[in-house]
Scaffold this motif. Structure first.
Motif, mmCIF file in Angstrom:
data_model
loop_
_atom_site.group_PDB
_atom_site.id
_atom_site.type_symbol
_atom_site.label_atom_id
_atom_site.label_comp_id
_atom_site.label_asym_id
_atom_site.label_seq_id
_atom_site.Cartn_x
_atom_site.Cartn_y
_atom_site.Cartn_z
ATOM 1 N N GLN A 125 -16.979 9.095 -11.317
ATOM 2 C CA GLN A 125 -16.345 7.871 -11.082
ATOM 3 C C GLN A 125 -14.496 7.990 -10.924
ATOM 4 O OE1 GLN A 125 -17.905 7.000 -15.522
ATOM 5 N NE2 GLN A 125 -18.038 5.057 -14.692
ATOM 6 N N PHE A 126 -14.099 6.222 -10.313
ATOM 7 C CA PHE A 126 -13.139 6.531 -10.253
ATOM 8 C C PHE A 126 -11.908 6.003 -11.547
ATOM 9 C CE2 PHE A 126 -15.076 4.713 -5.862
ATOM 10 C CZ PHE A 126 -14.539 5.889 -5.794
ATOM 11 N N VAL A 127 -11.084 7.429 -12.349
ATOM 12 C CA VAL A 127 -10.977 6.550 -13.712
ATOM 13 C C VAL A 127 -9.512 7.068 -13.061
ATOM 14 C CG1 VAL A 127 -11.061 7.413 -16.590
ATOM 15 C CG2 VAL A 127 -13.034 7.729 -15.244
ATOM 16 N N LEU A 128 -8.624 6.107 -13.905
ATOM 17 C CA LEU A 128 -7.296 6.473 -14.089
ATOM 18 C C LEU A 128 -6.760 5.655 -15.241
ATOM 19 C CD1 LEU A 128 -6.483 3.883 -10.230
ATOM 20 C CD2 LEU A 128 -6.694 6.808 -10.440
ATOM 21 N N SER A 129 -5.721 5.827 -15.890
ATOM 22 C CA SER A 129 -5.056 5.975 -16.777
ATOM 23 C C SER A 129 -4.032 3.996 -17.014
ATOM 24 C CB SER A 129 -4.129 6.741 -17.096
ATOM 25 O OG SER A 129 -2.921 6.843 -16.414
ATOM 26 N N ARG A 130 -4.007 3.533 -18.442
ATOM 27 C CA ARG A 130 -3.184 2.775 -17.996
ATOM 28 C C ARG A 130 -1.972 2.420 -17.035
ATOM 29 N NH1 ARG A 130 -1.421 1.182 -23.878
ATOM 30 N NH2 ARG A 130 -2.976 1.914 -24.762
ATOM 31 N N ARG A 131 -1.302 3.129 -17.523
ATOM 32 C CA ARG A 131 -0.359 3.028 -16.338
ATOM 33 C C ARG A 131 -0.346 3.405 -15.098
ATOM 34 N NH1 ARG A 131 4.543 7.842 -17.855
ATOM 35 N NH2 ARG A 131 5.234 6.577 -18.942
ATOM 36 N N GLU A 132 -1.126 4.094 -14.545
ATOM 37 C CA GLU A 132 -1.606 3.592 -12.950
ATOM 38 C C GLU A 132 -2.280 2.879 -12.868
ATOM 39 O OE1 GLU A 132 -2.709 9.169 -13.161
ATOM 40 O OE2 GLU A 132 -4.959 7.702 -13.600
ATOM 41 N N LEU A 133 -3.185 2.274 -14.061
ATOM 42 C CA LEU A 133 -3.656 0.973 -13.391
ATOM 43 C C LEU A 133 -2.553 -0.990 -13.704
ATOM 44 C CD1 LEU A 133 -6.890 1.103 -15.862
ATOM 45 C CD2 LEU A 133 -6.892 0.933 -13.319
ATOM 46 N N GLY A 134 -0.991 -0.204 -13.144
ATOM 47 C CA GLY A 134 -0.438 -1.092 -13.530
ATOM 48 C C GLY A 134 -0.542 -2.537 -11.889
ATOM 49 N N LEU A 135 -0.976 -2.069 -10.970
ATOM 50 C CA LEU A 135 -0.667 -2.067 -9.466
ATOM 51 C C LEU A 135 -2.386 -3.321 -9.343
ATOM 52 C CD1 LEU A 135 -0.035 -1.823 -6.107
ATOM 53 C CD2 LEU A 135 -2.543 -1.122 -6.664
ATOM 54 N N PRO A 136 -3.354 -2.006 -10.127
ATOM 55 C CA PRO A 136 -4.750 -3.114 -9.807
ATOM 56 C C PRO A 136 -4.743 -4.489 -10.574
ATOM 57 C CG PRO A 136 -4.857 -0.768 -9.960
ATOM 58 C CD PRO A 136 -3.645 -0.847 -9.814
ATOM 59 N N VAL A 137 -4.119 -4.503 -11.466
ATOM 60 C CA VAL A 137 -4.232 -5.454 -12.752
ATOM 61 C C VAL A 137 -3.072 -6.709 -12.059
ATOM 62 C CG1 VAL A 137 -2.082 -4.995 -14.185
ATOM 63 C CG2 VAL A 137 -3.988 -5.953 -15.007
ATOM 64 N N ALA A 138 -1.718 -6.001 -11.928
ATOM 65 C CA ALA A 138 -0.868 -7.353 -10.911
ATOM 66 C C ALA A 138 -1.224 -7.973 -9.472
ATOM 67 C CB ALA A 138 0.004 -6.436 -11.310
ATOM 68 N N VAL A 139 -2.218 -6.600 -9.013
ATOM 69 C CA VAL A 139 -3.203 -7.945 -7.511
ATOM 70 C C VAL A 139 -4.070 -8.509 -8.025
ATOM 71 C CG1 VAL A 139 -4.259 -6.914 -6.190
ATOM 72 C CG2 VAL A 139 -2.423 -5.804 -5.983
ATOM 73 N N TYR A 140 -4.747 -8.177 -9.619
ATOM 74 C CA TYR A 140 -5.849 -9.069 -9.432
ATOM 75 C C TYR A 140 -5.029 -10.864 -10.213
ATOM 76 C CZ TYR A 140 -10.121 -11.086 -11.748
ATOM 77 O OH TYR A 140 -11.547 -11.839 -11.484
ATOM 78 N N LEU A 141 -3.861 -10.085 -10.880
ATOM 79 C CA LEU A 141 -3.393 -11.449 -11.771
ATOM 80 C C LEU A 141 -2.990 -12.458 -10.591
ATOM 81 C CD1 LEU A 141 -1.746 -9.882 -14.622
ATOM 82 C CD2 LEU A 141 -4.389 -11.288 -14.499
ATOM 83 N N VAL A 142 -1.876 -11.903 -9.778
ATOM 84 C CA VAL A 142 -1.298 -12.579 -8.336
ATOM 85 C C VAL A 142 -2.424 -13.128 -7.966
ATOM 86 C CG1 VAL A 142 0.838 -11.417 -8.700
ATOM 87 C CG2 VAL A 142 -1.541 -10.699 -6.670
ATOM 88 N N ASN A 143 -3.846 -12.848 -7.745
ATOM 89 C CA ASN A 143 -4.248 -13.761 -6.618
ATOM 90 C C ASN A 143 -5.522 -14.187 -7.125
ATOM 91 O OD1 ASN A 143 -5.338 -12.216 -3.796
ATOM 92 N ND2 ASN A 143 -4.373 -10.760 -4.828
ATOM 93 N N PHE A 144 -5.265 -13.904 -8.413
ATOM 94 C CA PHE A 144 -5.935 -15.303 -9.479
ATOM 95 C C PHE A 144 -5.051 -16.709 -9.340
ATOM 96 C CE2 PHE A 144 -5.696 -17.562 -13.676
ATOM 97 C CZ PHE A 144 -6.571 -17.903 -13.274
ATOM 98 N N ILE A 145 -3.759 -15.988 -9.392
ATOM 99 C CA ILE A 145 -2.520 -17.320 -9.626
ATOM 100 C C ILE A 145 -2.456 -17.764 -7.982
ATOM 101 C CG2 ILE A 145 -0.454 -18.084 -9.715
ATOM 102 C CD1 ILE A 145 -0.467 -15.869 -12.206
ATOM 103 N N PHE A 146 -2.505 -17.328 -7.070
ATOM 104 C CA PHE A 146 -3.236 -17.892 -5.990
ATOM 105 C C PHE A 146 -3.688 -19.350 -5.989
ATOM 106 C CE2 PHE A 146 -3.964 -18.275 -1.771
ATOM 107 C CZ PHE A 146 -3.360 -18.357 -0.813
#
Length: 307
Positions: free
Chosen positions: A223-244
């Motif tokens: 599995q591709f496992v990342l820490s919370r700190r590393e997941l900043g970009l993924p959650v940011a991308v998800y949120l801004v695309n939802f907002i759009f």
């Protein structure tokens, strides 16, 4: 890795700017033609280019940002293990869908999203499946890493949750892109779910499950496992695309579309934030996971907001 991080953040910033520019054009400028009439010839040309190429730009920039992120944090092999099946299988689903109506329902693409492969599907569409699917899968995997499940159970759960997060985003994207005064695709049938056929939802879940399963298999179950700190970009991308998508849906469509927006929030935004917030603070790297120990991505604004 520093230059990759800089390029990654620059592409993320441009990705967000492109969506903001598109929102301003769709929500403020196009509904007010008197504003357009006041533009100079150069301004009119710039605005016309932005409106015609904005959709292409934000998708390409999003794919590049996520691609650089994946390469920097996971390495080339895991990135390609996800990119190749996500691109090829989503393209196959879209070509099948626009030709036969299966699995998404009868629909066709209009202009505004770039060159159409086989005259049917814009080349940007499988890129959007890649970058949004990748961030959804990374978020889901990180959350399930902290559960007491067996590895095979975590893999199945991550694929399922990743596909749900991806489909939840489409609940606001589809109305925004197909039912507003400025559509990018159109359904050829009146769907029962706020203008969308229910099989469109099933098609999204099914396509997501298939290519996430193939991506997992290509990694021999790792599995591709990342820490919370590393997941900043993924959650940011998800949120801004939802907002759009949510902004266009809520502003340009009537009040009934609050329902799919709330459903998208419930099954997409809330779980995505929980995945990020409950992800492990540290991930111990091993010899099969090059690059994980080198990552120090930090998005302090998101960290602060969660506290």
């Amino acid at each position: 890795m520093k230059h990759l991080r800089i390029a990654e953040r620059a592409c993320l910033g441009l990705h967000i700017f492109s969506m903001a520019f598109g929102l301003a054009g769709l929500l403020l400028v196009l509904p007010n033609p008197e504003f357009i009439a006041q533009l100079s010839p150069l301004g009119l040309k710039a605005f016309s280019w932005g409106m015609s190429q904005g959709g292409v730009s934000y998708i390409i920039l999003g794919a590049i940002a996520v691609g650089l992120f994946g390469y920097r944090t996971l390495g080339l092999k895991p990135l390609l293990a996800f990119f190749i099946p996500s691109f090829l299988l989503s393209l196959s689903s879209e070509l099948l869908g626009t030709s036969t109506g299966f699995p998404f329902g009868a629909y066709h693409y209009l202009s505004g999203l770039g060159y159409k492969i086989a005259g049917l599907v814009p080349f940007t569409i499988p890129l959007s499946w890649f970058y949004m699917g990748f961030v959804c899968f990374l978020l889901a995997t990180a959350l399930l890493e902290v559960t007491p499940l067996a590895r095979w159970q975590r893999q199945i759960a991550a694929i399922s949750l990743g596909a749900i997060l991806l489909t939840a985003w489409d609940l606001v994207l589809d109305p925004a892109m197909s039912q507003t005064p400025y559509p990018f695709w159109a359904f050829e049938e009146v769907g029962s779910f706020f203008g969308m056929p229910y099989r469109n939802i099933a098609g999204w879940i099914g396509t997501g499950v298939v290519y996430m399963t193939v991506a997992t298999a290509l990694q021999n179950g790792k599995q591709f496992v990342l820490s919370r700190r590393e997941l900043g970009l993924p959650v940011a991308v998800y949120l801004v695309n939802f907002i759009f998508g949510a902004s266009i849906t809520l502003v340009l469509l009537d009040a009934q579309f609050t329902v799919p927006t709330l459903l998208s929030s419930l099954f997409g935004v809330v779980p995505a934030l929980l995945c990020w917030r409950l992800a492990p603070e540290e991930v111990v790297s091993d010899e099969d996971a090059p690059g994980l120990s080198e990552t120090e991505m930090d998005y302090p604004a998101l960290e602060t907001a969660a506290k």
